[in-house]
Motif scaffolding. Structure first.
Motif, short mmCIF file in Angstrom:
data_model
loop_
_atom_site.label_atom_id
_atom_site.label_comp_id
_atom_site.label_asym_id
_atom_site.label_seq_id
_atom_site.Cartn_x
_atom_site.Cartn_y
_atom_site.Cartn_z
N LYS B 55 0.82 -1.21 0.00
CA LYS B 55 0.00 0.00 0.00
C LYS B 55 0.86 1.26 0.00
CE LYS B 55 -4.04 -2.12 2.15
NZ LYS B 55 -4.63 -2.40 3.46
N SER B 56 2.06 1.17 0.60
CA SER B 56 2.95 2.33 0.59
C SER B 56 3.27 2.76 -0.83
CB SER B 56 4.28 2.00 1.29
OG SER B 56 4.06 1.58 2.59
N LEU B 57 3.37 1.80 -1.73
CA LEU B 57 3.78 2.11 -3.10
C LEU B 57 2.74 2.97 -3.80
CD1 LEU B 57 5.13 -1.39 -4.21
CD2 LEU B 57 6.29 0.45 -2.96
N MET B 58 1.51 2.97 -3.27
CA MET B 58 0.49 3.85 -3.83
C MET B 58 0.01 4.84 -2.79
SD MET B 58 -1.67 1.11 -6.10
CE MET B 58 -2.59 2.24 -7.14
N LYS B 59 0.77 4.96 -1.71
CA LYS B 59 0.39 5.84 -0.60
C LYS B 59 -1.04 5.60 -0.16
CE LYS B 59 2.87 9.89 0.38
NZ LYS B 59 3.01 11.34 0.22
N LYS B 72 12.31 6.41 0.39
CA LYS B 72 12.19 6.83 -1.01
C LYS B 72 11.51 5.71 -1.80
CE LYS B 72 15.86 10.13 -1.84
NZ LYS B 72 16.40 10.21 -0.45
N ILE B 73 10.52 6.11 -2.59
CA ILE B 73 9.87 5.13 -3.47
C ILE B 73 9.90 5.71 -4.87
CG2 ILE B 73 7.73 3.93 -4.00
CD1 ILE B 73 7.10 4.00 -0.99
N LYS B 74 10.88 5.26 -5.66
CA LYS B 74 11.08 5.86 -6.98
C LYS B 74 10.46 5.00 -8.06
CE LYS B 74 15.59 6.80 -5.75
NZ LYS B 74 16.99 6.90 -6.15
N LEU B 75 9.64 5.67 -8.87
CA LEU B 75 9.01 4.99 -9.99
C LEU B 75 9.62 5.57 -11.26
CD1 LEU B 75 6.71 3.05 -10.88
CD2 LEU B 75 5.23 5.05 -10.96
N HIS B 76 10.27 4.72 -12.07
CA HIS B 76 10.90 5.20 -13.29
C HIS B 76 10.04 4.86 -14.49
CE1 HIS B 76 14.44 5.91 -10.86
NE2 HIS B 76 14.44 4.64 -10.47
N ASP B 83 9.31 10.42 -7.24
CA ASP B 83 9.41 9.85 -5.89
C ASP B 83 8.02 9.95 -5.28
OD1 ASP B 83 9.75 9.08 -3.32
OD2 ASP B 83 11.46 10.40 -2.90
N ILE B 84 7.40 8.81 -5.12
CA ILE B 84 6.01 8.79 -4.67
C ILE B 84 5.86 9.43 -3.29
CG2 ILE B 84 4.20 7.16 -3.92
CD1 ILE B 84 5.02 5.55 -6.48
N MET B 85 6.91 9.33 -2.46
CA MET B 85 6.87 9.94 -1.14
C MET B 85 6.71 11.46 -1.20
SD MET B 85 6.85 8.08 1.47
CE MET B 85 5.85 6.82 0.76
N GLN B 86 7.19 12.07 -2.30
CA GLN B 86 7.15 13.53 -2.41
C GLN B 86 5.78 14.04 -2.85
OE1 GLN B 86 9.69 15.27 -1.28
NE2 GLN B 86 10.68 13.29 -0.90
N LEU B 87 4.94 13.15 -3.32
CA LEU B 87 3.65 13.58 -3.82
C LEU B 87 2.71 13.85 -2.65
CD1 LEU B 87 3.34 10.95 -6.67
CD2 LEU B 87 4.15 13.31 -6.85
N VAL B 95 -2.24 11.80 -11.14
CA VAL B 95 -1.62 12.33 -12.35
C VAL B 95 -0.24 11.71 -12.56
CG1 VAL B 95 -0.74 14.40 -13.48
CG2 VAL B 95 -2.90 14.49 -12.22
N ALA B 96 0.53 11.67 -11.46
CA ALA B 96 1.89 11.16 -11.57
C ALA B 96 1.89 9.69 -12.00
CB ALA B 96 2.61 11.32 -10.23
N ARG B 97 0.98 8.95 -11.41
CA ARG B 97 0.94 7.52 -11.75
C ARG B 97 0.40 7.32 -13.15
NH1 ARG B 97 -1.93 6.22 -6.80
NH2 ARG B 97 -3.63 5.61 -8.15
N GLY B 98 -0.58 8.18 -13.49
CA GLY B 98 -1.19 8.10 -14.82
C GLY B 98 -1.55 6.69 -15.22
N GLY B 99 -2.08 5.91 -14.28
CA GLY B 99 -2.48 4.54 -14.60
C GLY B 99 -1.30 3.61 -14.74
#
Ligand SMILES: Nc1ncnc2c1ncn2[C@@H]1O[C@H](COP(=O)(O)OP(=O)(O)OP(=O)(O)O)[C@@H](O)[C@H]1O
Ligand SMILES: Nc1ncnc2c1ncn2[C@@H]1O[C@H](COP(=O)(O)OP(=O)(O)OP(=O)(O)O)[C@@H](O)[C@H]1O
Ligand code: SF4
Ligand SMILES: [Mg+2]
Ligand SMILES: [Mg+2]
Lengths: 335, 342
Positions: B55-59, B72-76, B83-87, B95-99
């Protein structure tokens, strides 16, 4: 050499449990769920009898029927432990009370089954008190302590409340409670399903030990075939309310006869990653019990099904103490 | 090796919860990564922190969750890294995940709203994450239902989740999760509630889809057999700690952490019915009483005394890509080095 044939502790003939459903039609017979249909089994005294099958196949219902806790629609259930013998289908109220202390159930969910407001001592003692088995508080305490020790619970544990215990410990409390009345027959319905692997082995070993020591017979219901393979000496496989195969454990696992049993064994995920793709995949799902297919109940998923399978229900055939209900088992074994 | 080939990099994930009984540590300094097209299996006992990690990976953890500042959870993604933590807001997340991340939840019903049909939910999701028209979204959703092996997809499209069998619901969930063509799929116990014959169907389906779509999967389960049949690499968790990770064959054939060894020994094996079942001694400690030092030391059959009680073991490598956090490995590595030197 010549095995003495023991009188079975529990023996059923053509046992059926049907649940009526609310009728949607004005005319015609009301629809029923045939949760258990035409099951004949013998459970020997002191045996560890496994019951496996997929969700909804009727395992719990069969277990409950043997405890006279599900409505028996048809057939016989005879209990005979050498001291007393009952015919469960028409048992007197007084006999039923006596039967209840000789036949017990261990619940699946160690969290839900234990009352949070009772101490562990009171939880274990309750069946003795309800059934009036012991004469004095001292006697009750002695029995509770004896059985608690067998289940590896100490005096300190007995004073506490169940929420203070882990899953494995709670399951040991449930076991102690089921065994305190000194039963001869115990139904353990998914008794380790809620436990983690690292803890499950401990509870299984305990059940085995107690079974040997107290000489009881267990009906061990589980969907986990690897567990059943390790603890049971006899296994029955159910599909859609029917018994499709029964055999001594080793025989069942080394030479399964029913196509469903074979598929079930093959579907157990192997610990070897290189086995990927080797399992025999069954297509489709278990049909609805309110609308079972004609003929063999497995025919909708069986890749060996032929015309006769679609019209005629196979009967249980016995050979070398191994029962199977499949029209084609012999030719499939030869192939 | 090649850092920018990773899809997901989790670094130093530490997650605590404020509860009535005090603050508990659910995840403790956990790091792992997933590459595109790779299946990482996350295994561990109940309560070890698998679901909250996912669940952390999607906050998605609730408000009482506290992440450490080092997390830090970095999605490339192809065009950017986040960095999902910064959102901050869930809008920003979306928006950042955009699906690009989809999740299949452990609770079978949690993925579907009860009062909306399966089809409407799939269409709605597509309208948010793609530029599809309603007609196209509908057509594509039915195609996806068909693709995951659901019979009568037109009919199922109009049904509610509770009307489907367990296996069908799981397939519908997978169809919905994959319809936005995610780069990362998080699957939390996707087969645990299923019968073995249906589980096998779902495992094969997921493997096929990875091949076809090339996404990375974080596959969570407590069943090592399922891990062996699905994962490329495996990470083992115990009480919020990662204690061993590596290629699946290596970890299963040469488990090196005493807990992983115990877990494998405790499994009833079908090829040896005479083998005794060996439990891992003791019980899992409560999260309120996390052991000091190595979290496993209270149950460890080979622990070294003081060192295990007081010092948290670091990861050391036992083979290529196979790392273990255990003082015993430290010691044997050091001894091996000494032998090599002398
Ligand atoms: N009290 C009841 N009224 C109506 N139907 C019932 C009742 N109890 C069970 N059934 C139905 O009977 C069938 C057999 O159920 P049962 O619970 O015995 O299966 P099971 O093999 O124990 O399954 P599981 O592995 O999920 O526990 C199912 O279709 C179930 O829905
Ligand atoms: N919202 C919350 N508030 C407080 N504690 C929580 C919360 N969510 C999870 N926890 C705790 O965090 C720990 C990890 O829980 P998590 O659900 O991740 O375990 P898990 O490994 O997924 O277990 P399972 O196999 O049972 O699903 C547990 O001790 C749990 O009680
Ligand atoms: S009777 Fe026919 S359909 Fe049933 S299991 Fe045997 S071969 Fe298959
Ligand atoms: Mg049941
Ligand atoms: Mg979980």
């Amino acid at each position: 050499m010549n095995d003495k044939i023991k009188t079975p502790l529990i023996s059923t003939k053509d046992l059926s449990v049907h649940y009526p459903l609310r009728s949607t039609k004005l005319f015609g017979p009301p629809p029923v769920v045939k949760a258990v249909e035409g099951v004949s089994i013998n459970i020997a005294p002191g045996s560890f009898f496994g019951l496996v099958g997929e969700s909804g196949s009727g395992k719990t219902t069969l277990g409950r029927a043997l405890l006279k806790a599900a409505p028996i629609t048809r057939g016989d259930v005879i209990y005979d432990d050498g001291e007393v013998s009952f015919d469960l289908t028409n048992i007197e109220k007084q006999d039923l009370q006596e039967y209840r202390r000789r036949a017990q159930l261990i619940f699946q969910d160690p969290y839900a089954a234990l009352s949070p407001r009772m101490t562990v001592r009171d939880i274990i003692a309750e069946p003795l008190e309800v059934m009036g088995i012991t004469k004095s508080r001292e006697e009750t305490d002695r029995r509770v302590r004896e059985i608690a020790a067998k289940c590896r619970l100490n005096l300190e544990h007995l004073r506490r409340f169940p929420h203070a215990f882990s899953g494995g410990q709670r399951q040991r409390i449930s076991i102690a409670r089921a065994l305190v009345s000194n039963p001869k027959f115990v139904v353990a319905d998914e008794s380790v399903a809620a436990l983690d692997v690292s803890i499950q082995a401990d509870v299984l070993n305990l059940l085995k030990e107690i079974q040997k020591e107290m000489g009881l017979a267990f009906l061990f219901i589980s969907h986990d075939l690897s567990v059943v393979a390790h603890v049971c000496d006899y296994v029955a496989v159910m599909y859609l309310g029917r018994l499709v195969e029964t055999a001594p454990t080793r025989q069942l696992f080394s030479a399964p006869r029913h196509p469903y049993t074979k598929a079930l064994l093959s579907a157990i995920p192997s610990l070897d990653p290189d086995d990927y793709g080797k399992a025999e995949k069954l297509e489709g799902e278990i049909p609805s019990p309110t609308n079972p297919p004609p003929g063999c109940k497995f025919q909708t998923r069986c890749r060996f099904a032929i015309d006769i399978c679609r019209s005629q229900e196979p009967k249980l055939e016995t050979e070398d103490g191994h029962d199977v209900a499949c029209h084609r088992w012999r030719e499939l074994m030869e192939a | 090796m090649n850092q920018n080939k990773k899809l997901l990099e989790v670094e130093n994930l530490t997650l605590q919860f404020d509860t009535d009984e005090g603050r508990i540590t659910a995840v403790d300094n956990v790091s792992f990564s997933v590459a595109p097209g790779e299946v990482l299996g996350l295994v561990g006992e109940s309560g070890s922190g698998k679901s909250v990690t996912a669940k952390s990976l999607m906050k998605l953890n609730p408000g009482n969750a506290i992440y450490s500042p080092e997390t830090k959870i970095k999605l490339h993604l192809e065009d950017r890294s986040v960095d999902i933590m910064q959102l901050k807001s869930s809008k920003e997340m979306l928006v950042a995940r955009g699906g690009s991340i989809s999740m299949i939840f452990q609770e079978p019903m949690a993925s579907f709203a009860p009062a909306i049909t399966i089809g409407d939910q799939m269409v709605e999701q597509l309208l948010i994450h793609t530029d599809y028209s309603v007609v196209k979204a509908k057509k594509y959703s039915i195609e996806m239902l068909d693709r995951v092996g659901i019979s009568d997809p037109d009919q199922r499209f109009k049904q509610y989740a509770f009307e489907l069998s367990g296996g069908m619901r799981q397939r519908a969930m997978i169809a919905m999760a994959l319809s936005t063509k995610p780069k990362l799929l998080i699957a939390d116990e996707p087969t645990t509630a299923l019968d073995v014959t249906i589980q096998l169907q779902v495992i094969e389906l997921m493997k096929d889809l990875v091949k076809e779509f090339g996404m990375g999967i974080l596959f969570i389960t407590h069943d090592l057999g399922v891990i062996a049949q699905t994962a490329d690499r495996v990470a083992v968790m115990y009480l919020g700690k990662l204690i061993e990770q590596g290629p699946v064959r290596d970890v299963i054939r040469n488990p090196s952490h005493p807990y992983t060894q115990g877990l494998i020994a405790a499994l009833p094996k079908l090829d040896d019915l005479d083998a005794p079942l060996v439990a891992v001694a003791g019980d899992i400690p409560s999260p309120l009483e996390r052991p000091s030092g190595c979290v496993f030391h209270t149950r460890c059959p080979v622990h070294l005394g003081g060192q295990c009680r007081s010092m948290v073991p670091d990861f050391s490598s036992v083979a290529t890509g196979h790392a273990v956090a255990c003082h015993l490995i430290d010691v044997s590595n050091v001894q091996q080095q000494k032998v090599a030197v002398s």
